[in-house]
Design a protein around this motif. Sequence first.
Motif, short mmCIF file in Angstrom:
data_model
loop_
_atom_site.label_atom_id
_atom_site.label_comp_id
_atom_site.label_asym_id
_atom_site.label_seq_id
_atom_site.Cartn_x
_atom_site.Cartn_y
_atom_site.Cartn_z
N ASP A 132 23.00 67.82 15.14
CA ASP A 132 22.67 68.59 16.34
C ASP A 132 22.84 67.74 17.59
OD1 ASP A 132 21.95 70.86 14.87
OD2 ASP A 132 19.89 70.14 14.61
N PRO A 133 23.10 68.37 18.72
CA PRO A 133 23.18 67.62 19.98
C PRO A 133 21.81 67.15 20.41
CG PRO A 133 23.29 69.97 20.42
CD PRO A 133 23.32 69.82 18.92
N LYS A 134 21.77 66.20 21.29
CA LYS A 134 20.52 65.83 21.95
C LYS A 134 20.09 66.97 22.87
CE LYS A 134 21.16 60.80 21.87
NZ LYS A 134 21.33 59.57 22.70
N PRO A 135 18.84 66.94 23.32
CA PRO A 135 18.37 68.04 24.19
C PRO A 135 19.23 68.26 25.43
CG PRO A 135 16.51 66.75 23.41
CD PRO A 135 17.74 66.03 22.96
N ASP A 136 19.93 67.22 25.89
CA ASP A 136 20.77 67.39 27.07
C ASP A 136 22.21 67.78 26.71
OD1 ASP A 136 21.78 65.07 25.99
OD2 ASP A 136 21.43 63.82 27.77
N GLY A 137 22.45 68.07 25.43
CA GLY A 137 23.78 68.49 25.00
C GLY A 137 24.72 67.37 24.64
N SER A 138 24.31 66.14 24.82
CA SER A 138 25.20 65.00 24.53
C SER A 138 25.24 64.71 23.04
CB SER A 138 24.75 63.76 25.31
OG SER A 138 23.43 63.41 24.95
N ALA A 139 26.11 63.80 22.66
CA ALA A 139 26.33 63.47 21.25
C ALA A 139 25.07 62.90 20.61
CB ALA A 139 27.48 62.49 21.13
N PRO A 140 24.98 62.99 19.27
CA PRO A 140 23.76 62.57 18.57
C PRO A 140 23.39 61.10 18.76
CG PRO A 140 25.11 63.94 17.15
CD PRO A 140 25.94 63.65 18.37
N ASN A 141 24.37 60.23 18.97
CA ASN A 141 24.07 58.81 19.17
C ASN A 141 25.24 58.15 19.90
OD1 ASN A 141 26.06 58.31 17.21
ND2 ASN A 141 24.55 58.19 15.56
N ASN A 142 25.22 56.81 19.94
CA ASN A 142 26.21 56.08 20.74
C ASN A 142 27.42 55.60 19.95
OD1 ASN A 142 25.15 53.98 19.21
ND2 ASN A 142 24.86 52.59 20.95
N TRP A 143 27.61 56.05 18.73
CA TRP A 143 28.69 55.53 17.90
C TRP A 143 30.05 55.81 18.54
CZ3 TRP A 143 26.93 57.61 12.42
CH2 TRP A 143 25.71 57.01 12.10
N GLN A 144 30.91 54.79 18.46
CA GLN A 144 32.25 54.86 19.06
C GLN A 144 33.31 55.06 17.98
OE1 GLN A 144 33.32 54.25 22.60
NE2 GLN A 144 31.23 55.02 22.76
N SER A 145 34.32 55.83 18.31
CA SER A 145 35.49 55.98 17.44
C SER A 145 36.32 54.71 17.47
CB SER A 145 36.33 57.17 17.91
OG SER A 145 37.65 57.08 17.41
N MET A 146 36.96 54.39 16.34
CA MET A 146 37.83 53.23 16.29
C MET A 146 39.05 53.40 17.18
SD MET A 146 36.13 51.28 14.30
CE MET A 146 34.57 52.11 14.61
N PHE A 147 39.37 54.64 17.53
CA PHE A 147 40.51 54.91 18.40
C PHE A 147 40.08 55.19 19.84
CE2 PHE A 147 43.05 56.43 14.49
CZ PHE A 147 43.58 55.15 14.31
N GLY A 148 38.84 54.85 20.17
CA GLY A 148 38.38 54.97 21.54
C GLY A 148 37.59 56.23 21.81
N GLY A 149 36.50 56.08 22.58
CA GLY A 149 35.68 57.23 22.92
C GLY A 149 34.60 57.50 21.89
N ILE A 150 33.73 58.44 22.19
CA ILE A 150 32.61 58.74 21.32
C ILE A 150 33.11 59.27 19.98
CG2 ILE A 150 32.24 61.15 22.02
CD1 ILE A 150 29.48 58.46 21.73
N ALA A 151 32.39 58.95 18.90
CA ALA A 151 32.82 59.29 17.54
C ALA A 151 32.33 60.66 17.09
CB ALA A 151 32.32 58.22 16.57
N TRP A 152 32.08 61.55 18.04
CA TRP A 152 31.58 62.89 17.73
C TRP A 152 32.40 63.95 18.44
CZ3 TRP A 152 27.79 63.28 14.12
CH2 TRP A 152 27.04 62.12 13.85
N GLN A 153 32.63 65.07 17.77
CA GLN A 153 33.37 66.19 18.35
C GLN A 153 32.55 67.47 18.20
OE1 GLN A 153 36.18 66.12 20.03
NE2 GLN A 153 36.41 68.34 20.27
N TRP A 154 32.45 68.22 19.26
CA TRP A 154 31.68 69.45 19.27
C TRP A 154 32.42 70.57 18.54
CZ3 TRP A 154 26.96 71.03 19.90
CH2 TRP A 154 26.68 72.38 20.21
N GLU A 155 31.67 71.32 17.71
CA GLU A 155 32.20 72.50 17.03
C GLU A 155 31.38 73.71 17.45
OE1 GLU A 155 33.71 75.36 15.64
OE2 GLU A 155 34.87 73.60 15.01
#
Length: 532
Positions: A132-155
């Motif tokens: 689930d997203p955080k209360p402000d709609g942001s990603a669940p945590n700070n994990w980064q993708s190995m190819f750059g940017g946050i490691a989470w995608q919204w569905e």
Amino acid sequence: MTGNNAWWRGAVTYQIYPRSFQDSNGDGVGDLKGITRRLGHVAELGVDAIWLSPIFTSPMADMGYDVSNYTDIDPTFGTLADFDAMVARAHELGLKVIIDQVLSHSSDQHPFFQESRRSRDNPKADWYVWADPKPDGSAPNNWQSMFGGIAWQWEPRRRQYYLHNFLKEQPDFNFHNPDVQEWLLGTMRFWLERGVDGFRLDTANFYFHDKKLRDNPPFDNGANLPPVNPTAMQIHKFQKNQPENIPFLERLRALLDEFDDRAMVGEIGEQHFSIQLMGEYTTARRLHMAYSFEMLRPDFSPKHFRRQIEEFFQLAPGGWPCWAFSNHDVVRHVTRWAKHGHDQDSLAKLAAALLLSLEGSICVYQGEELGQSETELEFEELTDPQGIAFWPDDKGRDGCRTPMVWSAAEPHAGFSNAETTWLPVRAPQRARAVDTQAGDPNSVLSFYKKMLALRRGREDLKTGKTRFLDVTEPMLAFVRGGRTLCLFNLSPEEQTTEAPPIDSVLLSSAAQVEAGTVKLGPNGFLLADIAG
């Protein structure tokens, strides 16, 4: 049956990048029939096995490391019948066949993910990592993708994020679900029953994630500016390297032990303590071998190479490493270490002598036996998402993936008769074609054959323990087994060092042996029998 033949211990594997080895149908992309055609070249080198990068059905967002069908061949490469024919030919030539297994994630086009993303209550709803997203709609945590940017995608259909440690087109499997583990083991059994001799496990330390989804801590490397890829700013304490990995590796090993003479080598992608993980993952009945990127980096010093060997066997006296200097993910080592070379051939031969003298198993990347260098490409020619994302500071991996060069005079150096190929063949690479080196006893190709024959015929170099000698940098010296001296000059200047009494020289370059001393020319080396 119980697998107990340790053919892999001290073995040399030749990595084939299928898109770039040999095109048989004129579409500009390499394929399985092309590999089969060229297996004689590999066998003549004197290696023990081949490793194929992914050939499974894939949309190719990451050149096959995004799998949409784990038990079929992508039409780009051919058919299952073509695969069977290739395996049969390899076995006729005495070569084992290892195939890539991308277990940590699938393609977003895989039917299971297509089902999983539709709702929170379908049969595959828990097969991928959703949060689930955080209360402000942001990603669940700070994990980064190995190819750059946050490691989470919204569905939007699930109102949740899914985890992708790599591209958003590569959603991560949820290994905490036992059904996922069972299914993946079943896909591996499919290939074992088809006759493969083992697996190279992609990102073997990424399988499990922290169930609590805790934030990764920062990595303070003292730099004032972020690196090119922000993932390097974190210690991936919770994103990967989880303790649950170990029982799953033991399940993988149990599966392979049902078959005779099979082996696994795991890729350990970790920037902070990879040697420790290599040891942990190969101790007891886990992976047969593991490799990290420690010898695939710019470091080229005696201290660095010595530290990797010593640390591994100190941490895991019962484990087994696999060392490589080049592969499909890094700048080719002749280019990477060019400033340490007297000339390209000398550096290529020195690197071959060193790599093939190391304690452990060895992997040689296609073209390495030609002294091949990195290909310079324009941005418009890139296919690699890493290069496209981080250009120009990181030009990506396409430069090491350009086609194999077979014949200097033929179109595309004998790789393909297509008008254009998926990546270009440049003049510096063409100049090192197989046919220009095959008849030259002083070529890099001829040297690889000599060095591979020496390793294959000398148990000291295959399985002998390593005893390092204290010499002054830039010299590196060690004894393998009872009496095989290995001495290397890792610089473009002449060096002299003390050495044990030598009975006979096995293989050397720019070496002069005198009483109690050895003089090595630029990038010179000496392999010899110690007297007594």
